[in-house]
Structures are given as C-alpha cells and as structure tokens.
Design a protein around this motif. Sequence first.
Motif, PDB file in Angstrom:
ATOM      1  N   ARG A 197       0.980  -1.431  -0.004  1.00 45.15           N
ATOM      2  CA  ARG A 197      -0.134  -0.493   0.135  1.00 45.15           C
ATOM      3  C   ARG A 197       0.794   1.098  -0.133  1.00 45.15           C
ATOM      4  O   ARG A 197       0.237   2.539   0.229  1.00 45.15           O
ATOM      5  CB  ARG A 197      -0.651   0.261   1.599  1.00 45.15           C
ATOM      6  CG  ARG A 197      -1.931  -1.193   1.383  1.00 45.15           C
ATOM      7  CD  ARG A 197      -2.492  -1.256   2.541  1.00 45.15           C
ATOM      8  NE  ARG A 197      -3.980  -2.350   2.428  1.00 45.15           N
ATOM      9  CZ  ARG A 197      -4.489  -3.078   3.356  1.00 45.15           C
ATOM     10  NH1 ARG A 197      -3.494  -2.678   4.367  1.00 45.15           N
ATOM     11  NH2 ARG A 197      -4.864  -3.812   3.351  1.00 45.15           N
ATOM     12  N   GLY A 198       2.103   1.306   0.095  1.00 43.81           N
ATOM     13  CA  GLY A 198       2.948   2.352   0.130  1.00 43.81           C
ATOM     14  C   GLY A 198       3.005   2.983  -1.166  1.00 43.81           C
ATOM     15  O   GLY A 198       2.668   2.620  -2.177  1.00 43.81           O
ATOM     16  N   PRO A 199       4.073   3.757  -1.235  1.00 40.83           N
ATOM     17  CA  PRO A 199       4.170   4.959  -1.855  1.00 40.83           C
ATOM     18  C   PRO A 199       5.312   3.584  -3.846  1.00 40.83           C
ATOM     19  O   PRO A 199       4.507   4.632  -4.632  1.00 40.83           O
ATOM     20  CB  PRO A 199       4.729   6.130  -2.038  1.00 40.83           C
ATOM     21  CG  PRO A 199       5.722   5.572  -0.568  1.00 40.83           C
ATOM     22  CD  PRO A 199       5.059   4.938  -0.427  1.00 40.83           C
ATOM     23  N   ASP A 221       6.626  -1.227   3.348  1.00 34.59           N
ATOM     24  CA  ASP A 221       6.007   0.013   2.852  1.00 34.59           C
ATOM     25  C   ASP A 221       6.358   1.034   3.280  1.00 34.59           C
ATOM     26  O   ASP A 221       6.638   2.572   3.336  1.00 34.59           O
ATOM     27  CB  ASP A 221       4.813  -0.217   3.335  1.00 34.59           C
ATOM     28  CG  ASP A 221       3.665  -0.328   1.753  1.00 34.59           C
ATOM     29  OD1 ASP A 221       3.931  -1.018   0.860  1.00 34.59           O
ATOM     30  OD2 ASP A 221       2.992  -1.565   2.425  1.00 34.59           O
ATOM     31  N   GLU A 222       6.641   0.629   4.652  1.00 36.57           N
ATOM     32  CA  GLU A 222       6.923   1.775   5.571  1.00 36.57           C
ATOM     33  C   GLU A 222       8.796   1.859   6.054  1.00 36.57           C
ATOM     34  O   GLU A 222       8.586   3.395   5.674  1.00 36.57           O
ATOM     35  CB  GLU A 222       6.645   1.288   7.315  1.00 36.57           C
ATOM     36  CG  GLU A 222       5.706   1.092   8.423  1.00 36.57           C
ATOM     37  CD  GLU A 222       5.976   0.478   9.044  1.00 36.57           C
ATOM     38  OE1 GLU A 222       6.267   0.489   9.800  1.00 36.57           O
ATOM     39  OE2 GLU A 222       4.755  -0.227   9.420  1.00 36.57           O
ATOM     40  N   TYR A 250       4.106  -5.135   4.502  1.00 37.91           N
ATOM     41  CA  TYR A 250       3.919  -3.520   5.893  1.00 37.91           C
ATOM     42  C   TYR A 250       5.559  -2.912   5.933  1.00 37.91           C
ATOM     43  O   TYR A 250       5.532  -1.408   6.037  1.00 37.91           O
ATOM     44  CB  TYR A 250       3.166  -3.976   7.340  1.00 37.91           C
ATOM     45  CG  TYR A 250       1.957  -4.435   6.648  1.00 37.91           C
ATOM     46  CD1 TYR A 250       0.857  -3.375   5.838  1.00 37.91           C
ATOM     47  CD2 TYR A 250       1.662  -5.093   6.964  1.00 37.91           C
ATOM     48  CE1 TYR A 250      -0.477  -4.020   5.180  1.00 37.91           C
ATOM     49  CE2 TYR A 250       0.172  -6.139   6.142  1.00 37.91           C
ATOM     50  CZ  TYR A 250      -0.692  -5.463   6.120  1.00 37.91           C
ATOM     51  OH  TYR A 250      -1.726  -6.114   4.878  1.00 37.91           O
ATOM     52  N   ALA A 293       8.533   4.789   2.872  1.00 38.54           N
ATOM     53  CA  ALA A 293       7.042   6.053   2.904  1.00 38.54           C
ATOM     54  C   ALA A 293       8.098   7.348   3.379  1.00 38.54           C
ATOM     55  O   ALA A 293       9.023   7.508   3.399  1.00 38.54           O
ATOM     56  CB  ALA A 293       5.724   5.587   3.930  1.00 38.54           C
TER      57      ALA A 293
END
Length: 130
Positions: A40-42, A126-127, A123, A130
């Motif tokens: 879900r990240g950039p 993603d982090e 996740y 981000a």
Amino acid sequence: MTENPHISVASGFYDALAKGDLDILRGLLTDDVVFHVPGRGPMARDYSGKEAVLGYLSHLAEATTSTLRLEPQDYLAGSDRVAVVLTIHGERDGRTLNDHGLQLFRLSDGKISERSSFPYDPYSVDEFFA
C-alpha cells in the motif's frame, strides 16, 4: 551440470541490478514487461513497459542511495518461470530494511516478461519507502 537458461536470466538480472547497469537490465526485459509490486506504499503498483520498469528500478536505487541489495539464496526453475528466494537489505533516511521473500519471474523468448514480488513483511517495505 549446465545451469538452467531461465536461472541464468534471473541471476543476470540481480547481477546487473547490483551494478546499477541499466543497459544490461534493458536487454533482459521484453518490451511489454510488467513488474507487480505489492503493498500500500508509494512504490506499490504495476509497472508496465520497459521504460516504466527501468524507472522503478532507478527510483529504488535513488531512494536508498544505492544501498538496496536483493540477494538470491535459491532458484527454482519451471518451463517458463523462475522463483527466487532472496534476502532484501537497504538503508534510507536512517532506517534499515532487512526482509526476505520470493520473486517470481515469467520468461518469454529468453527475456523477463513479468515479475511478481512477495516480501515476507510487505508492511515493513511500505514503511521503509514511505
């Protein structure tokens, strides 16, 4: 024993990526290549076409000041696919990424036509970006 030609292509991809050699990478990709990047990240989305994929790979190098390392541990080859078990390391803005996962390549006429990534902890990836 001779190495499977599909494994040679995947291995060549990681070698060229480690060297930042976009010319070699360009030669390993079909014109209509697609990279599927989960999460879900950039950075998460599908990258379609050779230039989009090369742009994505260049952005990874820039975002991590060339510290990102994808280190293959094992290769599993099929008729037109190669699964690669790998570890992933990188540094960015004082943060460290240490993960492992799988990347699945589909090959057409000796070139990479598709890659799907399956990080163990999407996740954390993603982090990290981000």
